[in-house]
Design an enzyme around this catalytic site. Structure first.
Site, PDB file in Angstrom:
ATOM      1  N   HIS A  87       0.833  -1.218   0.000  1.00  0.00           N
ATOM      2  CA  HIS A  87       0.000   0.000   0.000  1.00  0.00           C
ATOM      3  C   HIS A  87       0.866   1.267   0.000  1.00  0.00           C
ATOM      4  O   HIS A  87       0.501   2.279   0.599  1.00  0.00           O
ATOM      5  CB  HIS A  87      -0.952   0.026   1.199  1.00  0.00           C
ATOM      6  CG  HIS A  87      -1.933  -1.103   1.219  1.00  0.00           C
ATOM      7  ND1 HIS A  87      -3.191  -1.013   0.674  1.00  0.00           N
ATOM      8  CD2 HIS A  87      -1.836  -2.355   1.719  1.00  0.00           C
ATOM      9  CE1 HIS A  87      -3.831  -2.162   0.840  1.00  0.00           C
ATOM     10  NE2 HIS A  87      -3.031  -3.002   1.462  1.00  0.00           N
ATOM     11  N   ASN A 160     -10.224  -3.007   2.505  1.00  0.00           N
ATOM     12  CA  ASN A 160      -9.896  -3.055   1.079  1.00  0.00           C
ATOM     13  C   ASN A 160     -11.161  -2.864   0.260  1.00  0.00           C
ATOM     14  O   ASN A 160     -12.264  -2.883   0.809  1.00  0.00           O
ATOM     15  CB  ASN A 160      -9.283  -4.417   0.723  1.00  0.00           C
ATOM     16  CG  ASN A 160      -7.791  -4.496   1.045  1.00  0.00           C
ATOM     17  OD1 ASN A 160      -7.131  -3.486   1.262  1.00  0.00           O
ATOM     18  ND2 ASN A 160      -7.268  -5.704   1.074  1.00  0.00           N
TER      19      ASN A 160
HETATM   20 FE1  HDE Z   1      -2.484  -4.794   5.508  1.00  0.00          FE
HETATM   21  N1  HDE Z   1      -0.696  -3.985   5.981  1.00  0.00           N
HETATM   22  N2  HDE Z   1      -1.837  -6.586   6.147  1.00  0.00           N
HETATM   23  N3  HDE Z   1      -4.224  -5.688   4.906  1.00  0.00           N
HETATM   24  N4  HDE Z   1      -3.155  -3.061   4.861  1.00  0.00           N
HETATM   25  C1  HDE Z   1      -0.351  -2.708   5.785  1.00  0.00           C
HETATM   26  O1  HDE Z   1       0.755  -1.342   7.319  1.00  0.00           O
HETATM   27  C2  HDE Z   1      -0.751  -6.795   6.912  1.00  0.00           C
HETATM   28  C3  HDE Z   1      -4.548  -6.995   5.033  1.00  0.00           C
HETATM   29  C4  HDE Z   1      -4.407  -2.761   4.423  1.00  0.00           C
HETATM   30  O2  HDE Z   1      -3.269   3.431   3.932  1.00  0.00           O
HETATM   31  C5  HDE Z   1       0.974  -2.362   6.384  1.00  0.00           C
HETATM   32  O3  HDE Z   1       1.019   0.889   7.524  1.00  0.00           O
HETATM   33  C6  HDE Z   1      -0.677  -8.171   7.317  1.00  0.00           C
HETATM   34  C7  HDE Z   1      -5.950  -7.207   4.818  1.00  0.00           C
HETATM   35  C8  HDE Z   1      -4.483  -1.389   4.023  1.00  0.00           C
HETATM   36  O4  HDE Z   1      -1.670   3.340   5.410  1.00  0.00           O
HETATM   37  C9  HDE Z   1       1.398  -3.656   7.081  1.00  0.00           C
HETATM   38  C10 HDE Z   1      -1.762  -8.769   6.741  1.00  0.00           C
HETATM   39  C11 HDE Z   1      -6.455  -5.964   4.538  1.00  0.00           C
HETATM   40  C12 HDE Z   1      -3.224  -0.859   4.269  1.00  0.00           C
HETATM   41  C13 HDE Z   1       0.244  -4.580   6.746  1.00  0.00           C
HETATM   42  C14 HDE Z   1      -2.483  -7.777   6.027  1.00  0.00           C
HETATM   43  C15 HDE Z   1      -5.365  -5.031   4.600  1.00  0.00           C
HETATM   44  C16 HDE Z   1      -2.428  -1.928   4.786  1.00  0.00           C
HETATM   45  C17 HDE Z   1       1.981  -1.772   5.462  1.00  0.00           C
HETATM   46  C18 HDE Z   1      -2.163 -10.232   6.780  1.00  0.00           C
HETATM   47  C19 HDE Z   1      -7.895  -5.596   4.203  1.00  0.00           C
HETATM   48  C20 HDE Z   1      -2.759   0.543   3.989  1.00  0.00           C
HETATM   49  C21 HDE Z   1       2.082  -0.312   5.817  1.00  0.00           C
HETATM   50  C22 HDE Z   1      -2.445 -10.735   8.002  1.00  0.00           C
HETATM   51  C23 HDE Z   1      -8.834  -5.874   5.264  1.00  0.00           C
HETATM   52  C24 HDE Z   1      -2.995   1.449   5.154  1.00  0.00           C
HETATM   53  C25 HDE Z   1       1.238  -0.152   6.947  1.00  0.00           C
HETATM   54  C26 HDE Z   1      -2.608   2.853   4.803  1.00  0.00           C
HETATM   55  C27 HDE Z   1      -1.089  -1.768   5.178  1.00  0.00           C
HETATM   56  C28 HDE Z   1       0.192  -5.831   7.209  1.00  0.00           C
HETATM   57  C29 HDE Z   1      -3.632  -8.066   5.279  1.00  0.00           C
HETATM   58  C30 HDE Z   1      -5.542  -3.639   4.324  1.00  0.00           C
HETATM   59  C31 HDE Z   1       2.748  -4.171   6.709  1.00  0.00           C
HETATM   60  C32 HDE Z   1       0.380  -8.792   8.158  1.00  0.00           C
HETATM   61  C33 HDE Z   1      -6.707  -8.527   4.911  1.00  0.00           C
HETATM   62  C34 HDE Z   1      -5.691  -0.665   3.468  1.00  0.00           C
HETATM   63  O5  HDE Z   1       1.518  -3.502   8.444  1.00  0.00           O
END
Ligand code: HDE
Length: 711
Positions: A87, A160
């Protein structure tokens, strides 16, 4: 060459209520344009010369004592912070959430208590796989992260635009993301999943198949952020004041209706305007057309959870809206652009762990893992545990705690006590815990052996993928087949292509055959081994189609009008009036950006030169050149592309009286279909704009031989 020093008089600045010479401190000075601020160092020392570093002699070395030079370069060298691993490319805006009614019966969350009371919000939309500088129109999931500054703390709903995910266990997240991003040896491809590593992983990981169907649908090429849905994905809990818990899935429904582009268009938009999505949001908000989403709740209890076909803790599954209808409980409005991209959009730190009393987690293993990952990542990105004090991250309600010090401690607790319990009374003792008001976890009973295990109830990987596919219109099904064909055609290893088709055979044989044909496989592979047979009894869910959930008007959309000298002014004005009534925008495209001379001799300024405003950046187009202008346009490749692309991308085309030869030259027969609408007198504008409400003339798709539909 040394800069001429302004006369001493002009260096006077106001300092408090005194007027002193610049160089003796101060903030403002008078210039021809009025009072301006005096440039200073970060320490507040006024700067006399920002053009030349301090030299010894006319052509001599730079002096190390030039503190202004060193500070400026030092700061510049440290301007970047690590971009988000996923992202990275995003765009944010401010707004508010407003509930329609009190939800006190199901949650004690403060923001849902008082109807119409506004809670400030910050939303960041993003793509997942691309780096910060990648194009907006990548085929990718879009992030839809909402920070709600409630009166009992910040609630981050980090969602999402797709309601399911690739994997069932957070342990697999680094794998799916490594596979999706650039391949590590070569560092490409950028912002696309059309490569071997991604499909290798997906084809070895059957739990991803449902998500694969979603990402190959038009959901991953939205027209813009304004026209897409958002989902919390996981099942959460709402808990009321009596401690009663209700399961919930969160949905954001765009008031603007859903809309996507077609793939060939997406490829071209990325070239024409890689910032297409962020520009769209910026322009809409700046023009006062505030995008809005309704918050929909799917609420259900343990009985439903126990009887549902799938496990409600499995993030690769949805609950169809037809089974648990949405209760629309409030609206999210985005009404303010950021003042500074870095300070707000880049530094905003979403954490799934940020919840408030009245909302709680479930045991979804993806959510549990996310609750660790987000806080951890913010420390890496922002470099200090004090990121919570940055204005975009700080709560807007009072907050008091004993956390102290660390890098960039802008605010430390006052008073003597920095620990608890303490026996200091009153303010000196600092804040105290509150069993009544404080967050309490829902006391779910948990027991069992400690093992690395995936529940049996997560084992059906194909039934909902099939349900999703069968819920699409024929056109959308064709797009899914075409997208699989495109992506897998970029995969170099034939075994991976075949393995993926093997999964599609468990989804829908027709789909698998189309993709297999599209790839030129010599024979259909065997279906993948399935842990559970695909169910064929799940009913189609019309809520999953984009086309069936489009807008009712052309509001907020954009028409590109191609004109030349001699454009019929009454016609142009008639079209403008019809678009104004619809609250849609008109952009003028002309051979020169300076503009054209209209039929009445008036001057019309253009918004874009033709190659800067190709038809892909508009929702529909109108061709209003004069008869003489058409001859000029016919010779210009960009004008021919403008027409040919609009036609190929199934757009409605308003045809002025003179444009016939241009259409022909672009390969479009003047009477090709009903998506070409006569625009020869001012009164025909209304009918044209009305037709545009359908956004696309889909009937044309089968006739156009572009890589839109699978052969
Ligand atoms: Fe994320 N995800 N994610 N994700 N995610 C990040 O956090 C993570 C997942 C989502 O505009 C990171 O600040 C893991 C699902 C959005 O700043 C990080 C897992 C969904 C955004 C991270 C998921 C999301 C992130 C990277 C699996 C939808 C952007 C930078 C367990 C429900 C937020 C940050 C923004 C961002 C980890 C899966 C949505 C690395 C470990 C499912 C919208 O922390």
């Amino acid at each position: 060459m040394a800069r001429k020093t302004p006369p001493r008089e002009r260096l006077k600045v106001k300092y408090g209520d005194q007027t002193v010479a610049r160089g003796e401190g101060g903030e403002t000075h008078q210039e021809a344009g009025g009072e301006v601020k005096v440039l200073t160092t970060q320490q507040g020392t006024p700067v006399s010369d920002n053009q030349n570093s301090l030299r010894v002699g006319r052509r001599g070395p730079t002096a190390l004592e030039d503190f202004h030079f060193r500070e400026k370069l030092f700061h510049f060298d440290h301007e970047r912070i690590p971009e988000r691993v996923v992202h990275a490319r995003g765009f944010g805006a401010h707004g508010f959430f407003q509930p329609y009614e009190s939800l006190a019966d199901i949650t004690r969350a403060d923001l849902f208590q008082r109807p119409r009371e506004k809670t400030p919000a910050f939303v960041r939309f993003s793509t997942v796989a691309g780096n910060k500088g990648s194009g907006d129109l990548a085929r990718d999931v879009r992030g839809f992260a909402v920070k709600l500054y409630t009166q009992e703390g910040n609630w981050d709903l980090v969602g999402n635009n797709i309601p399911v995910f690739f994997i069932q266990d957070a342990l697999k997240f680094p794998d799916v993301i490594h596979a999706a991003k650039q391949e590590p040896d070569r560092g490409f491809p950028q912002a696309q999943t059309a490569h071997d590593n991604f499909w290798d992983f997906i084809s070895l990981n059957p739990e991803s198949v449902n998500m694969a169907l979603w990402i190959m649908s038009d959901r991953t090429i939205p027209r813009s952020f304004r026209f897409m849905e958002g989902f919390g994905v996981h099942t959460f809990r709402l808990v009321n004041a009596k401690g009663k818990s209700t399961f919930v899935k969160f949905h954001w429904k765009p008031k603007q209706g859903m809309q996507s582009v077609v793939w060939n268009e997406a490829l071209k938009i990325n070239g024409a305007d890689p910032d297409f999505h962020r520009r769209d949001l910026w322009d809409a908000i700046k023009s006062g057309d505030f995008p809005e989403w309704e918050l929909g709740l799917q609420l259900f209890d343990d009985d439903f959870a126990d009887s549902f076909d799938f496990d409600i803790l499995d993030p690769t599954k949805i609950i169809p809206e037809e089974d648990v209808p949405l209760r629309r409980v409030g609206r999210l409005v985005l009404n303010r652009c950021v003042d500074n991209f870095f300070a707000e959009t880049e530094q905003v730190a979403f954490c799934t762990q940020n919840i408030v009393p009245g909302i709680d987690f479930t045991n979804d293993p993806l959510l549990q893992g996310r609750n660790f990952s987000y806080l951890d990542t913010q420390l890496k990105r922002l470099g200090s545990p004090n990121f919570t004090y940055l204005p975009v991250n700080a709560p807007k309600c009072p907050f008091h705690h004993f956390q102290q010090d660390g890098h960039m401690a802008v605010e430390n607790p006052k008073g003597r006590a920095n620990y608890e319990p303490n026996s200091w009374r009153g303010e000196a003792g600092g804040p105290r815990e509150s069993p009544e008001r404080g967050f309490t976890s829902f006391p779910a009973e948990e027991e069992g052996a400690k093992r690395r295990i995936r529940p049996e109830t997560f084992a059906d990987h194909y039934s909902q993928a099939r349900q999703f596919y069968l819920s699409q219109t024929g056109i959308e099904q064709e797009h899914i087949a075409a997208a699989f064909t495109f992506e897998l055609s970029k995969v170099e290893e034939p075994a991976i292509r075949a393995r993926m088709v093997g999964h599609l055979l468990n989804v829908d044989e027709g789909l698998a055959r189309k993709v297999s044909d599209g790839l030129g496989l010599k024979k259909l592979p065997k279906p993948a081994e399935a842990a559970r047979p695909t169910r064929t009894d799940l009913k189609a869910s019309p809520a999953l189609s984009i086309i069936l959930n489009g807008p009712e008007s052309f509001k907020g959309r954009k028409i590109g009008v191609l004109i030349t000298d001699g454009v019929e002014i009454n016609l142009l004005n008639g079209l403008k009036r019809a678009l104004d009534r619809e609250k849609a925008q008109m952009k003028i495209v002309a051979p020169k950006v300076g503009g054209v001379k209209a039929s009445d001799g008036s001057w019309i300024t253009a918004d874009e030169k033709i190659d800067g405003g190709p038809s892909v950046v508009f929702d529909a187009v109108a061709l209003l050149p004069s008869a003489k202008g058409v001859e000029q346009l016919m010779r210009e490749a960009t004008a021919r592309d403008f027409v040919a692309d609009a036609f190929a991308h199934l757009k409605f085309i308003g045809c002025g009286a003179a444009c016939g030869p241009l259409l022909e030259k672009a390969g479009v027969p003047a009477d090709a279909d009903e998506g070409l609408i006569r625009l020869d007198k001012p009164s025909s504008a209304a009918a044209f704009v009305k037709a545009c409400r359908k956004l696309r003339y889909w009937e044309r798709e089968t006739a156009v031989k572009l890589p839109l539909a699978a052969e």
